[in-house]
Scaffold this active site. Structure first.
Site, PDB file in Angstrom:
ATOM      1  N   GLU A 206      66.086  56.247 -23.505  1.00  0.00           N
ATOM      2  CA  GLU A 206      66.678  54.907 -23.312  1.00  0.00           C
ATOM      3  C   GLU A 206      66.662  54.111 -24.624  1.00  0.00           C
ATOM      4  O   GLU A 206      66.534  52.888 -24.627  1.00  0.00           O
ATOM      5  CB  GLU A 206      65.966  54.141 -22.193  1.00  0.00           C
ATOM      6  CG  GLU A 206      65.940  54.935 -20.897  1.00  0.00           C
ATOM      7  CD  GLU A 206      66.536  54.221 -19.710  1.00  0.00           C
ATOM      8  OE1 GLU A 206      67.096  53.138 -19.897  1.00  0.00           O
ATOM      9  OE2 GLU A 206      66.460  54.783 -18.608  1.00  0.00           O
TER      10      GLU A 206
HETATM   11  P1  TGC Z   1      78.536  49.100 -31.161  1.00  0.00           P
HETATM   12  O1  TGC Z   1      79.435  50.240 -31.487  1.00  0.00           O
HETATM   13  O2  TGC Z   1      78.534  47.996 -32.090  1.00  0.00           O
HETATM   14  O3  TGC Z   1      78.851  48.462 -29.726  1.00  0.00           O
HETATM   15  C1  TGC Z   1      79.729  49.052 -28.895  1.00  0.00           C
HETATM   16  C2  TGC Z   1      80.165  48.028 -27.868  1.00  0.00           C
HETATM   17  O4  TGC Z   1      79.094  47.796 -26.944  1.00  0.00           O
HETATM   18  C3  TGC Z   1      78.721  46.407 -26.972  1.00  0.00           C
HETATM   19  N1  TGC Z   1      77.263  46.346 -26.868  1.00  0.00           N
HETATM   20  C4  TGC Z   1      76.614  45.954 -25.775  1.00  0.00           C
HETATM   21  N2  TGC Z   1      77.049  45.524 -24.590  1.00  0.00           N
HETATM   22  C5  TGC Z   1      76.112  45.193 -23.677  1.00  0.00           C
HETATM   23  N3  TGC Z   1      74.790  45.296 -23.906  1.00  0.00           N
HETATM   24  C6  TGC Z   1      74.318  45.743 -25.073  1.00  0.00           C
HETATM   25  N4  TGC Z   1      73.008  45.864 -25.265  1.00  0.00           N
HETATM   26  C7  TGC Z   1      75.236  46.093 -26.082  1.00  0.00           C
HETATM   27  N5  TGC Z   1      75.133  46.573 -27.341  1.00  0.00           N
HETATM   28  C8  TGC Z   1      76.373  46.714 -27.805  1.00  0.00           C
HETATM   29  C9  TGC Z   1      79.223  45.878 -28.271  1.00  0.00           C
HETATM   30  O5  TGC Z   1      79.460  44.502 -28.221  1.00  0.00           O
HETATM   31  C10 TGC Z   1      80.504  46.660 -28.438  1.00  0.00           C
HETATM   32  O6  TGC Z   1      81.479  46.095 -27.595  1.00  0.00           O
HETATM   33  P2  TGC Z   1      83.013  46.000 -28.081  1.00  0.00           P
HETATM   34  O7  TGC Z   1      83.725  45.266 -27.004  1.00  0.00           O
HETATM   35  O8  TGC Z   1      82.992  45.266 -29.381  1.00  0.00           O
HETATM   36  O9  TGC Z   1      83.495  47.407 -28.248  1.00  0.00           O
HETATM   37  O10 TGC Z   1      77.198  49.735 -30.952  1.00  0.00           O
HETATM   38  P3  TGC Z   1      75.917  49.038 -31.394  1.00  0.00           P
HETATM   39  O11 TGC Z   1      75.866  49.040 -32.900  1.00  0.00           O
HETATM   40  O12 TGC Z   1      75.782  47.753 -30.725  1.00  0.00           O
HETATM   41  O13 TGC Z   1      74.854  50.051 -30.813  1.00  0.00           O
HETATM   42  C11 TGC Z   1      74.200  50.893 -31.648  1.00  0.00           C
HETATM   43  C12 TGC Z   1      72.918  51.284 -30.935  1.00  0.00           C
HETATM   44  C13 TGC Z   1      72.183  52.243 -31.836  1.00  0.00           C
HETATM   45  C14 TGC Z   1      72.069  50.054 -30.693  1.00  0.00           C
HETATM   46  C15 TGC Z   1      73.269  51.937 -29.588  1.00  0.00           C
HETATM   47  O14 TGC Z   1      74.118  53.006 -29.811  1.00  0.00           O
HETATM   48  C16 TGC Z   1      72.032  52.401 -28.860  1.00  0.00           C
HETATM   49  O15 TGC Z   1      71.424  51.640 -28.101  1.00  0.00           O
HETATM   50  N6  TGC Z   1      71.609  53.692 -29.044  1.00  0.00           N
HETATM   51  C17 TGC Z   1      70.531  54.278 -28.292  1.00  0.00           C
HETATM   52  C18 TGC Z   1      71.111  55.287 -27.315  1.00  0.00           C
HETATM   53  C19 TGC Z   1      70.338  55.299 -26.040  1.00  0.00           C
HETATM   54  O16 TGC Z   1      69.607  54.390 -25.700  1.00  0.00           O
HETATM   55  N7  TGC Z   1      70.535  56.358 -25.257  1.00  0.00           N
HETATM   56  C20 TGC Z   1      69.915  56.443 -23.972  1.00  0.00           C
HETATM   57  C21 TGC Z   1      70.500  57.566 -23.154  1.00  0.00           C
HETATM   58  S1  TGC Z   1      70.182  57.417 -21.420  1.00  0.00           S
HETATM   59  C22 TGC Z   1      68.571  57.786 -21.238  1.00  0.00           C
HETATM   60  O17 TGC Z   1      67.839  57.972 -22.152  1.00  0.00           O
HETATM   61  C23 TGC Z   1      68.092  57.853 -19.824  1.00  0.00           C
HETATM   62  S2  TGC Z   1      66.416  58.262 -19.711  1.00  0.00           S
HETATM   63  C24 TGC Z   1      66.239  58.595 -18.070  1.00  0.00           C
HETATM   64  C25 TGC Z   1      65.086  57.928 -17.431  1.00  0.00           C
HETATM   65  O18 TGC Z   1      64.867  56.715 -17.630  1.00  0.00           O
HETATM   66  O19 TGC Z   1      64.403  58.634 -16.667  1.00  0.00           O
HETATM   67  P1  FAD Z   2      67.666  61.463 -32.504  1.00  0.00           P
HETATM   68  O1  FAD Z   2      68.690  60.420 -32.300  1.00  0.00           O
HETATM   69  O2  FAD Z   2      68.057  62.711 -33.188  1.00  0.00           O
HETATM   70  O3  FAD Z   2      66.417  60.802 -33.256  1.00  0.00           O
HETATM   71  C1  FAD Z   2      65.445  61.566 -33.954  1.00  0.00           C
HETATM   72  C2  FAD Z   2      64.498  60.586 -34.676  1.00  0.00           C
HETATM   73  O4  FAD Z   2      65.242  59.838 -35.646  1.00  0.00           O
HETATM   74  C3  FAD Z   2      63.862  59.568 -33.724  1.00  0.00           C
HETATM   75  O5  FAD Z   2      62.553  59.314 -34.139  1.00  0.00           O
HETATM   76  C4  FAD Z   2      64.721  58.325 -33.919  1.00  0.00           C
HETATM   77  O6  FAD Z   2      64.021  57.125 -33.631  1.00  0.00           O
HETATM   78  C5  FAD Z   2      65.050  58.438 -35.404  1.00  0.00           C
HETATM   79  N1  FAD Z   2      66.291  57.719 -35.745  1.00  0.00           N
HETATM   80  C6  FAD Z   2      67.569  58.015 -35.350  1.00  0.00           C
HETATM   81  N2  FAD Z   2      68.419  57.109 -35.849  1.00  0.00           N
HETATM   82  C7  FAD Z   2      67.684  56.232 -36.566  1.00  0.00           C
HETATM   83  C8  FAD Z   2      67.987  55.062 -37.316  1.00  0.00           C
HETATM   84  N3  FAD Z   2      69.244  54.589 -37.423  1.00  0.00           N
HETATM   85  N4  FAD Z   2      66.971  54.409 -37.934  1.00  0.00           N
HETATM   86  C9  FAD Z   2      65.675  54.848 -37.799  1.00  0.00           C
HETATM   87  N5  FAD Z   2      65.333  55.938 -37.094  1.00  0.00           N
HETATM   88  C10 FAD Z   2      66.329  56.618 -36.495  1.00  0.00           C
HETATM   89  N6  FAD Z   2      70.042  60.903 -22.048  1.00  0.00           N
HETATM   90  C11 FAD Z   2      71.036  60.628 -21.165  1.00  0.00           C
HETATM   91  O7  FAD Z   2      72.180  60.365 -21.551  1.00  0.00           O
HETATM   92  N7  FAD Z   2      70.794  60.628 -19.823  1.00  0.00           N
HETATM   93  C12 FAD Z   2      69.563  60.925 -19.307  1.00  0.00           C
HETATM   94  O8  FAD Z   2      69.384  60.901 -18.082  1.00  0.00           O
HETATM   95  C13 FAD Z   2      68.519  61.237 -20.214  1.00  0.00           C
HETATM   96  N8  FAD Z   2      67.281  61.571 -19.734  1.00  0.00           N
HETATM   97  C14 FAD Z   2      66.335  62.036 -20.615  1.00  0.00           C
HETATM   98  C15 FAD Z   2      65.160  62.596 -20.108  1.00  0.00           C
HETATM   99  C16 FAD Z   2      64.239  63.149 -20.978  1.00  0.00           C
HETATM  100  C17 FAD Z   2      62.996  63.781 -20.422  1.00  0.00           C
HETATM  101  C18 FAD Z   2      64.461  63.107 -22.387  1.00  0.00           C
HETATM  102  C19 FAD Z   2      63.471  63.684 -23.358  1.00  0.00           C
HETATM  103  C20 FAD Z   2      65.612  62.545 -22.881  1.00  0.00           C
HETATM  104  C21 FAD Z   2      66.578  62.021 -22.011  1.00  0.00           C
HETATM  105  N9  FAD Z   2      67.800  61.533 -22.484  1.00  0.00           N
HETATM  106  C22 FAD Z   2      68.798  61.213 -21.601  1.00  0.00           C
HETATM  107  C23 FAD Z   2      68.098  61.567 -23.912  1.00  0.00           C
HETATM  108  C24 FAD Z   2      67.438  60.453 -24.723  1.00  0.00           C
HETATM  109  O9  FAD Z   2      68.023  59.229 -24.465  1.00  0.00           O
HETATM  110  C25 FAD Z   2      67.537  60.842 -26.203  1.00  0.00           C
HETATM  111  O10 FAD Z   2      66.645  61.920 -26.421  1.00  0.00           O
HETATM  112  C26 FAD Z   2      67.216  59.659 -27.113  1.00  0.00           C
HETATM  113  O11 FAD Z   2      68.222  58.680 -27.020  1.00  0.00           O
HETATM  114  C27 FAD Z   2      67.038  60.065 -28.585  1.00  0.00           C
HETATM  115  O12 FAD Z   2      68.099  60.883 -29.028  1.00  0.00           O
HETATM  116  P2  FAD Z   2      67.746  62.275 -29.767  1.00  0.00           P
HETATM  117  O13 FAD Z   2      66.801  63.007 -28.904  1.00  0.00           O
HETATM  118  O14 FAD Z   2      69.034  62.929 -30.104  1.00  0.00           O
HETATM  119  O15 FAD Z   2      66.986  61.846 -31.079  1.00  0.00           O
END
Ligand code: TGC
Ligand code: FAD
Length: 384
Positions: free
Chosen positions: A364
């Site tokens: 997340e």
């Molecule tokens: P950017 O390209 O600038 O933004 C894209 C568009 O999104 C809008 N936006 C948001 N809207 C609502 N809430 C927010 N927090 C928003 N942040 C950005 C933004 O305004 C833009 O809209 P538009 O209309 O201009 O196109 O992207 P950014 O630079 O804001 O974001 C970069 C970054 C690194 C912060 C973002 O990519 C990020 O948060 N990365 C982390 C990825 C992540 O969290 N992955 C999670 C995968 S799911 C998961 O892990 C589930 S775990 C399962 C469990 O809990 O068991």
């Molecule tokens: P990377 O992005 O490759 O990061 C590697 C390292 O580099 C990290 O330490 C990170 O903090 C660092 N890093 C990367 N970019 C930067 C930066 N700009 N500046 C400083 N440091 C940086 N995803 C889904 O979509 N749906 C799910 O349901 C889901 N469930 C998950 C369940 C589990 C058990 C796990 C392990 C992961 C799950 N994920 C899911 C994926 C999860 O959200 C990603 O693993 C997470 O977002 C990190 O991406 P990555 O693993 O590719 O790491």
């Protein structure tokens, strides 16, 4: 810790707490040892209706407000973080996105069956080469002359991947970057859709985590969330605001469990002629953990409060997620420490807490990503 809760919120907390203590917590350690899916908990979530707690009543859900949802997730996190994962992906990331962005037809199609748990949701954002930076993801959705789309690509680490009936699948429909990504509601039973379970995780060992591989999966135009291309990253990041609030709650619950376990064990265990809890340095471990649990809880409840009042809660959610996840790792580690050598074997829950907490600073949005989001909000300067 007492907060001012409404009678309905109190009722939710009381009911969920009793159910978690009865059904979720008892088999959690054994499920973890055997990598066994918590089926009895999922069945119970369906029977009690908790599985639809935050879905609006008009679609058959419980209509719970954000604070009720947070209390629910906190209790699940206290009982077993594996069960919490099932629910917050299903409700917070997927059902919440359909409610927020879906057309009325999409809401009618998916929310009633999600409210009963007949259909579970999973969230397909992360790809093998695109984790922290999903805006560059490469899964593709190519529009056909009849308006349907053909999807190809793979997603990694997807919670609920093999048990879900619908995937919120982010795929590229246009050019590069965030604006080229769209969100689709893809039935997992579609031909060409494969979910491969991932085993051998450090923690969350009884949780369903999968790789999704889509090969020429064809969906109709009705699968495009909100009927609009180019909003996929916005859909995902908005969902993650709720996901991060939920994780703050889950980590609070896990840290509370670690604290409770630590207190009760150290009162039983004697060294130097008295309970180890009577030694001052052990009390310091307990005190520091107790303060961190309160901080995590208050940061998380603030997110729910902002959401209830219709204010922007993205930044508060990042702060809560960042703090609570790191605090839960510290709390679980303190719990291991307070158990001495017994914390290192899986007869006790301490080790499971640490392994389950560890992933929360990764998913997340990693802790580094949360720091950059918070830093960007305060300085106006983006490090991405
Ligand atoms: P950017 O390209 O600038 O933004 C894209 C568009 O999104 C809008 N936006 C948001 N809207 C609502 N809430 C927010 N927090 C928003 N942040 C950005 C933004 O305004 C833009 O809209 P538009 O209309 O201009 O196109 O992207 P950014 O630079 O804001 O974001 C970069 C970054 C690194 C912060 C973002 O990519 C990020 O948060 N990365 C982390 C990825 C992540 O969290 N992955 C999670 C995968 S799911 C998961 O892990 C589930 S775990 C399962 C469990 O809990 O068991
Ligand atoms: P990377 O992005 O490759 O990061 C590697 C390292 O580099 C990290 O330490 C990170 O903090 C660092 N890093 C990367 N970019 C930067 C930066 N700009 N500046 C400083 N440091 C940086 N995803 C889904 O979509 N749906 C799910 O349901 C889901 N469930 C998950 C369940 C589990 C058990 C796990 C392990 C992961 C799950 N994920 C899911 C994926 C999860 O959200 C990603 O693993 C997470 O977002 C990190 O991406 P990555 O693993 O590719 O790491």
């Amino acid at each position: 810790m007492d907060m001012s809760l409404s009678p309905d919120q109190e009722d939710v907390r009381k009911a969920v707490r009793a159910w978690v203590d009865d059904v979720v917590a008892p088999p959690a350690l054994e499920n973890d040892r055997k990598e066994r899916f918590p089926q009895e908990a999922l069945d119970g979530l369906r029977e009690t209706g908790f599985i639809g707690l935050s879905i609006p009543e008009q679609y058959g859900g419980g209509g719970g407000d954000p604070m009720s949802y947070v209390l629910f997730i906190e209790e699940l996190g206290r009982g077993d973080a594996n069960v919490r994962s099932i629910v917050s992906v299903h409700l917070g990331l997927v059902a919440g996105s359909i409610e927020r962005w879906g057309t009325e037809a999409q809401k009618q199609q998916w929310l009633p069956s999600m409210a009963t748990g007949a259909v579970l949701g999973c969230f397909g954002l992360t790809e093998p080469d695109y984790g922290s930076n999903p805006a560059d993801l490469q899964a593709s959705a190519v529009k056909q002359s009849d308006g349907s789309y053909v999807l190809n690509g793979s997603k990694i680490f997807i919670t609920n991947g093999t048990i879900a009936g619908v995937t919120l699948f982010m795929a590229r429909t246009g050019g590069p970057g965030a604006r080229g990504v769209s969100a689709f509601l893809v039935p997992n039973a579609c031909p060409g859709f494969e979910a491969r379970p991932i085993h051998g995780k450090l923690g969350l060992r009884s949780c369903d985590t999968a790789e999704l591989v889509l090969r020429d999966v064809r969906v109709g135009p009705e699968a495009l969330l909100g009927g609009q291309e180019g909003t996929g990253i916005r859909v995902a990041l908005t969902a993650l605001n709720d996901g991060r609030m939920s994780l703050g709650a889950s980590c609070t619950g896990l840290a509370q469990a670690a604290l409770d376990t630590m207190v009760s064990y150290t009162k039983e265990r004697h060294q130097f002629g008295k309970p180890v809890a009577a030694h001052q340095l052990v009390q310091a471990l307990i005190a520091d953990t107790a303060v961190e649990v309160d901080c995590a809880r208050l940061l998380t409840y603030r997110v729910a409060d902002l959401k209830t009042r219709g204010e922007d809660y993205a930044l508060a959610a990042s702060k809560a997620k960042y703090y609570a996840s790191e605090a839960s790792v510290r709390a679980a580690n303190a719990c291991v420490q307070a158990h001495g050598g017994y914390g290192y074997i899986d007869e006790y829950a301490a080790g499971k807490y640490l392994r389950d907490a560890r992933v929360t600073t990764l998913y997340e949005g990693t802790s580094q990503i949360q720091q950059l989001i918070i830093g960007r909000a305060l300085t106006g300067l983006s490090a991405f």
